[in-house]
Scaffold this active site. Sequence first.
Site, PDB file in Angstrom:
ATOM      1  CG  HIS A 183      -2.092  -0.819   1.208  1.00 33.35           C
ATOM      2  ND1 HIS A 183      -3.024  -0.683   0.133  1.00 33.35           N
ATOM      3  CD2 HIS A 183      -2.493  -1.795   2.006  1.00 33.35           C
ATOM      4  CE1 HIS A 183      -3.910  -1.520   0.045  1.00 33.35           C
ATOM      5  NE2 HIS A 183      -3.810  -2.288   1.468  1.00 33.35           N
ATOM      6  CB  CYS A 239      -2.226   3.630  -3.939  1.00 38.35           C
ATOM      7  SG  CYS A 239      -3.482   2.288  -4.024  1.00 38.35           S
TER       8      CYS A 239
END
Length: 379
Positions: A183, A239
Amino acid sequence: MANNTQRCSHCGVLLVVPQHARTIRCAICKTITSVAVVVRPDNDPLHRVHCHVRRATKWVKGLISQVSTQGMYPGSGGYSNYNNRPMTQLTYPAVHGKKRALLIGVTYRSRSYELQGSINDVECMRYFLRERFGFPNDCILVLTEDETDPNRIPTKMNMQAAMRWLVHDSQAGDSLVFHFSGHGSQRRDVMGDEIDGYDETLCPLDYETEGMLVDDEINDTIVKPLTTGVMLHAFIDACHSGTILDLPYVCRMDRAGFCQWEDHRRPEIANKDTSGGLAISFSGCDDCQTSVDTKALSGYTTTGAMTFSFIQAVESEPGVTYGRLLADMRSVIRGAETGPRINGPIASLLKKVFRSGLTQEPQLSSSEMFDVYRKTFIL
């Protein structure tokens, strides 16, 4: 390098076919469709990419079986004290050889935001670096939740130490690789060095208690120390990762493949350059976008879209340039984003397969500008 499309011979799904591919597996019905004349699988670039994933899956299952009873998953108490271990206990490879790599995969097991493809990505990259570019296995450091050595669990402290290991005593001619699958996020820029007002971050396994790794720190750790003749390639499958290394130049590419370098330097802010070396970063998406892990590309196991499309692009065209590589990665992901355009009884299933909406666009940034369509990609 353009991709073709072809309907699955069984269910009719529109498939994205990379250049030179002779067969392709349907992600829906698993049928293999012939694209052209049949060739030996060893000579089929797409088949070799699938083999990377198959071998990685087998490897991962073995590791999961090995550590599942040792209390090393989040919530079990197995990693809660890792940050208290002294640095002298780190059991990282000796820094030697002209090629070395740091591969980090974080799945965040047993949490609402758990990822499925991060460790697959790492194992694919490890195999790819060894077999395609000759990286010695003992010069590849892997941090995942499946590692039995507590110092190789991807906590914040371990990630910081591993990044220092990667660049330590690097010399002219060294090729360094940093790969992260997990992430990523953003936070308000407090130093005034970000054009968009946000710092980009990576999320270690323990980021909720220890905090995230901010792009400023990543730049300080693995970019600034690079001396003349040292090359670093970063591959960030996360991301908001477009400028995660805070490199001064970002390559903006439109859908026609036209590229233009964008200068992100801020003269009034501290220098973010290397110490003479070259740093190049491929990221899964722009700073304002999200990256996904999905089965839509491999057809049978979950991988990060960026990692899979990168390996596929390199394997499909030996001697590919940076520009062609970036364009092909985008083309592969764009094909999955478009998805099948058919009606029928499997329409609802198709919506589920492609509901992730692969709207991400891989990005290229660098510590210096160069002609992306003339410079050959090499690790």
